[in-house]
Scaffold this motif. Structure first.
Motif, mmCIF file in Angstrom:
data_model
loop_
_atom_site.group_PDB
_atom_site.id
_atom_site.type_symbol
_atom_site.label_atom_id
_atom_site.label_comp_id
_atom_site.label_asym_id
_atom_site.label_seq_id
_atom_site.Cartn_x
_atom_site.Cartn_y
_atom_site.Cartn_z
ATOM 1 N N GLN A 57 43.073 33.661 46.184
ATOM 2 C CA GLN A 57 44.201 33.087 45.457
ATOM 3 C C GLN A 57 44.696 32.012 46.402
ATOM 4 O OE1 GLN A 57 47.522 35.390 44.696
ATOM 5 N NE2 GLN A 57 47.836 34.433 42.727
ATOM 6 N N ALA A 58 45.136 32.464 47.660
ATOM 7 C CA ALA A 58 45.866 31.507 48.487
ATOM 8 C C ALA A 58 45.105 30.041 48.856
ATOM 9 C CB ALA A 58 45.880 32.054 49.814
ATOM 10 N N GLU A 59 43.698 30.018 48.422
ATOM 11 C CA GLU A 59 42.772 29.005 48.557
ATOM 12 C C GLU A 59 42.848 28.203 47.253
ATOM 13 O OE1 GLU A 59 39.369 30.501 49.936
ATOM 14 O OE2 GLU A 59 40.159 30.631 52.288
ATOM 15 N N GLY A 60 43.607 28.543 46.137
ATOM 16 C CA GLY A 60 43.529 27.844 44.925
ATOM 17 C C GLY A 60 42.971 28.742 43.865
ATOM 18 N N GLY A 61 42.406 29.805 44.204
ATOM 19 C CA GLY A 61 41.677 30.618 43.027
ATOM 20 C C GLY A 61 42.725 31.342 42.354
ATOM 21 N N ARG A 62 43.246 30.858 41.197
ATOM 22 C CA ARG A 62 44.197 31.554 40.292
ATOM 23 C C ARG A 62 43.567 32.725 39.519
ATOM 24 N NH1 ARG A 62 45.584 27.090 36.375
ATOM 25 N NH2 ARG A 62 43.469 26.715 36.619
ATOM 26 N N ALA A 63 42.382 32.651 39.276
ATOM 27 C CA ALA A 63 41.459 33.560 38.600
ATOM 28 C C ALA A 63 41.531 35.074 39.226
ATOM 29 C CB ALA A 63 40.228 33.031 38.324
ATOM 30 N N ALA A 64 41.261 34.728 40.812
ATOM 31 C CA ALA A 64 41.365 35.906 41.603
ATOM 32 C C ALA A 64 42.747 36.504 41.730
ATOM 33 C CB ALA A 64 40.694 35.604 43.122
ATOM 34 N N GLY A 65 43.786 35.694 41.561
ATOM 35 C CA GLY A 65 45.061 36.577 41.607
ATOM 36 C C GLY A 65 45.352 37.162 40.280
ATOM 37 N N LEU A 66 45.023 36.600 39.392
ATOM 38 C CA LEU A 66 45.276 37.090 37.859
ATOM 39 C C LEU A 66 44.434 38.592 37.780
ATOM 40 C CD1 LEU A 66 46.497 37.108 35.051
ATOM 41 C CD2 LEU A 66 44.536 35.869 34.386
ATOM 42 N N TYR A 67 42.963 38.539 38.236
ATOM 43 C CA TYR A 67 42.450 39.718 38.376
ATOM 44 C C TYR A 67 42.830 40.814 39.093
ATOM 45 C CZ TYR A 67 38.157 42.585 39.769
ATOM 46 O OH TYR A 67 37.214 43.636 39.966
ATOM 47 N N VAL A 68 43.445 40.301 40.445
ATOM 48 C CA VAL A 68 44.092 41.652 41.218
ATOM 49 C C VAL A 68 45.122 42.053 40.598
ATOM 50 C CG1 VAL A 68 45.249 41.911 43.310
ATOM 51 C CG2 VAL A 68 43.271 40.664 43.228
ATOM 52 N N ARG A 69 45.958 41.062 39.814
ATOM 53 C CA ARG A 69 47.412 41.656 39.352
ATOM 54 C C ARG A 69 47.068 42.840 38.050
ATOM 55 N NH1 ARG A 69 48.831 36.412 40.362
ATOM 56 N NH2 ARG A 69 48.430 35.938 38.070
ATOM 57 N N ARG A 70 46.081 42.157 37.125
ATOM 58 C CA ARG A 70 45.536 43.286 36.089
ATOM 59 C C ARG A 70 44.942 44.451 36.397
ATOM 60 N NH1 ARG A 70 43.497 38.528 31.543
ATOM 61 N NH2 ARG A 70 45.624 37.642 31.279
ATOM 62 N N MET A 71 44.178 44.420 37.522
ATOM 63 C CA MET A 71 43.499 45.686 37.939
ATOM 64 C C MET A 71 44.478 46.500 38.609
ATOM 65 S SD MET A 71 40.327 45.681 37.654
ATOM 66 C CE MET A 71 39.245 46.514 38.932
ATOM 67 N N LEU A 72 45.631 46.025 39.348
ATOM 68 C CA LEU A 72 46.688 46.899 39.820
ATOM 69 C C LEU A 72 47.581 47.537 38.827
ATOM 70 C CD1 LEU A 72 47.618 44.942 42.959
ATOM 71 C CD2 LEU A 72 46.142 46.901 43.001
ATOM 72 N N LEU A 73 47.648 46.714 37.724
ATOM 73 C CA LEU A 73 48.298 47.141 36.454
ATOM 74 C C LEU A 73 47.749 48.340 35.874
ATOM 75 C CD1 LEU A 73 50.847 46.655 34.493
ATOM 76 C CD2 LEU A 73 49.294 45.219 33.109
ATOM 77 N N LEU A 74 46.574 48.336 35.717
ATOM 78 C CA LEU A 74 45.828 49.667 35.432
ATOM 79 C C LEU A 74 45.875 50.776 36.500
ATOM 80 C CD1 LEU A 74 42.112 48.003 34.398
ATOM 81 C CD2 LEU A 74 44.076 49.148 32.927
ATOM 82 N N LEU A 75 45.800 50.578 37.774
ATOM 83 C CA LEU A 75 45.911 51.630 38.723
ATOM 84 C C LEU A 75 47.505 52.338 38.807
ATOM 85 C CD1 LEU A 75 44.688 53.332 40.950
ATOM 86 C CD2 LEU A 75 45.023 51.399 42.500
ATOM 87 N N VAL A 76 48.243 51.337 38.813
ATOM 88 C CA VAL A 76 49.712 51.613 39.178
ATOM 89 C C VAL A 76 50.472 51.989 37.885
ATOM 90 C CG1 VAL A 76 51.882 50.774 40.309
ATOM 91 C CG2 VAL A 76 49.839 50.156 41.140
ATOM 92 N N VAL A 77 50.231 51.786 36.672
ATOM 93 C CA VAL A 77 50.822 51.786 35.747
ATOM 94 C C VAL A 77 50.043 52.784 34.615
ATOM 95 C CG1 VAL A 77 52.196 50.797 33.733
ATOM 96 C CG2 VAL A 77 52.381 49.856 35.958
ATOM 97 N N GLY A 78 48.846 52.030 34.238
ATOM 98 C CA GLY A 78 47.998 52.756 33.405
ATOM 99 C C GLY A 78 47.495 54.082 33.810
#
Length: 326
Positions: A57-78
């Motif tokens: 994500q830091a290198e410009g990969g917005r898809a990677a950042g979105l993937y991490v956020r959605r997976m963490l949403l599953l783990l931490v909230v879901g």
């Protein structure tokens, strides 16, 4: 003037990253497809650790950042929310539960987060989420005496089944999203042995030999049943037979029904699939090619898929060479 040619533009398509619920379903049933979908989105290491994905994500990969956020949403909230709902359901059904299961759910999420940083994001999410659900029965229900004496054989069987199911369901998905293909049968067998031997060694020291033996035996059986998806295979056999019969006797196209398109981790061949492809190869070679490609991603149907890839390509080439009739 600048010297040297510019490097190729990096692919970055966040729209290809599935929604959280679809991510979970793909991770469980179609992890190979998910691997290639995430690669198409521009994620270089779909099975990577959180640090690797944040670096993308830091290198410009917005898809990677979105993937991490959605997976963490599953783990931490879901995951804690699902565990709380299941726990309330068990309580309402009259199954005794030792207190503190909400805290256990949060602890499983914390352990999953640690695994996501050490072993891989997908590994952390799957193991943390499945462990959170299984701990309700494997720990809190057994500790409350729901399956007999706490150190009895019945409780040991339940603990082993929970352990084997978590390991068996996770191992195929974790390997598939990392390497883009299902793990070999040999690797599953080795994982099954580890899943059985380790609890035997641990519980024989902590409790007693009979309890440890019950845990080890049931963990081995549950792992094999879960890793090879045997209950699901029974449904796949019925679905394959029904899809073939409908197209065979009514002419209605049903290749989109075949289970191989919806499940990547079937280790046993689907009956009627080859005959079903034979019905459609003349009239719908593109659809046959899509199903054959799905076969190549299914460990139990690779042999079925290869001949139909060739036939479908030959049929498509022949139709393209003829062109439209004037």
């Amino acid at each position: 003037m600048q010297s040297g040619a510019a490097g190729p533009a990096r692919t970055d398509i966040p729209q290809y990253v599935p929604s959280p619920m679809k991510l979970l379903l793909l991770l469980l049933f179609r992890p190979v497809d998910l691997h290639y979908r995430l690669r198409a989105a521009g994620i270089l290491v779909p099975g990577g650790r959180i640090g690797q994905l944040w670096k993308e994500q830091a290198e410009g990969g917005r898809a990677a950042g979105l993937y991490v956020r959605r997976m963490l949403l599953l783990l931490v909230v879901g995951s804690p929310l699902a565990t709380a709902l299941v726990g309330l359901g068990l309580y309402c059904a009259g199954i005794p539960l030792r207190g503190g299961w909400a805290v256990s759910a949060l602890c499983c999420s914390a352990v999953g987060l640690t695994l996501a940083q050490v072993s891989g994001l997908a590994a952390g999410v799957l193991l943390g989420s499945l462990a959170s659900l299984s701990i309700l029965v494997g720990l809190h229900a057994t500790a409350a005496g729901a399956f007999g004496p706490v150190e009895g054989a019945g409780a040991g069987v339940v603990v082993g089944v929970c352990l084997g199911m978590v390991s068996g369901l996770s191992v195929g998905s974790i390997a598939s999203i990392a390497i883009g293909r299902g793990p070999s049968v040999w690797r599953l067998q080795m994982a099954a042995i580890v899943t059985s031997v380790v609890p035997m060694l641990v519980w024989s020291r902590l409790v007693n030999t009979s309890f440890a033996g019950a845990v080890a035996a049931s963990a081995l059986v549950a792992f094999l049943v879960s890793a090879f998806r045997l209950p699901l295979y029974a449904l796949e056999v019925l679905a394959s037979a029904a899809a073939y019969a409908v197209e065979r006797w009514t002419g209605l196209p049903t290749l989109h029904w075949v289970p191989v398109r919806h499940h990547n981790l079937s280790y046993l061949p689907h009956p009627f699939l080859s005959r079903h492809l034979a019905l459609a190869v003349r009239s719908r070679p593109a659809e046959v090619l899509a199903v054959a490609d799905a076969c190549l991603r299914s460990p139990g149907n690779i042999v079925v898929g290869w001949p139909w890839v060739v036939q479908a390509l030959e049929r498509s080439s022949a139709e393209g060479a003829r062109g439209p009739h004037s």
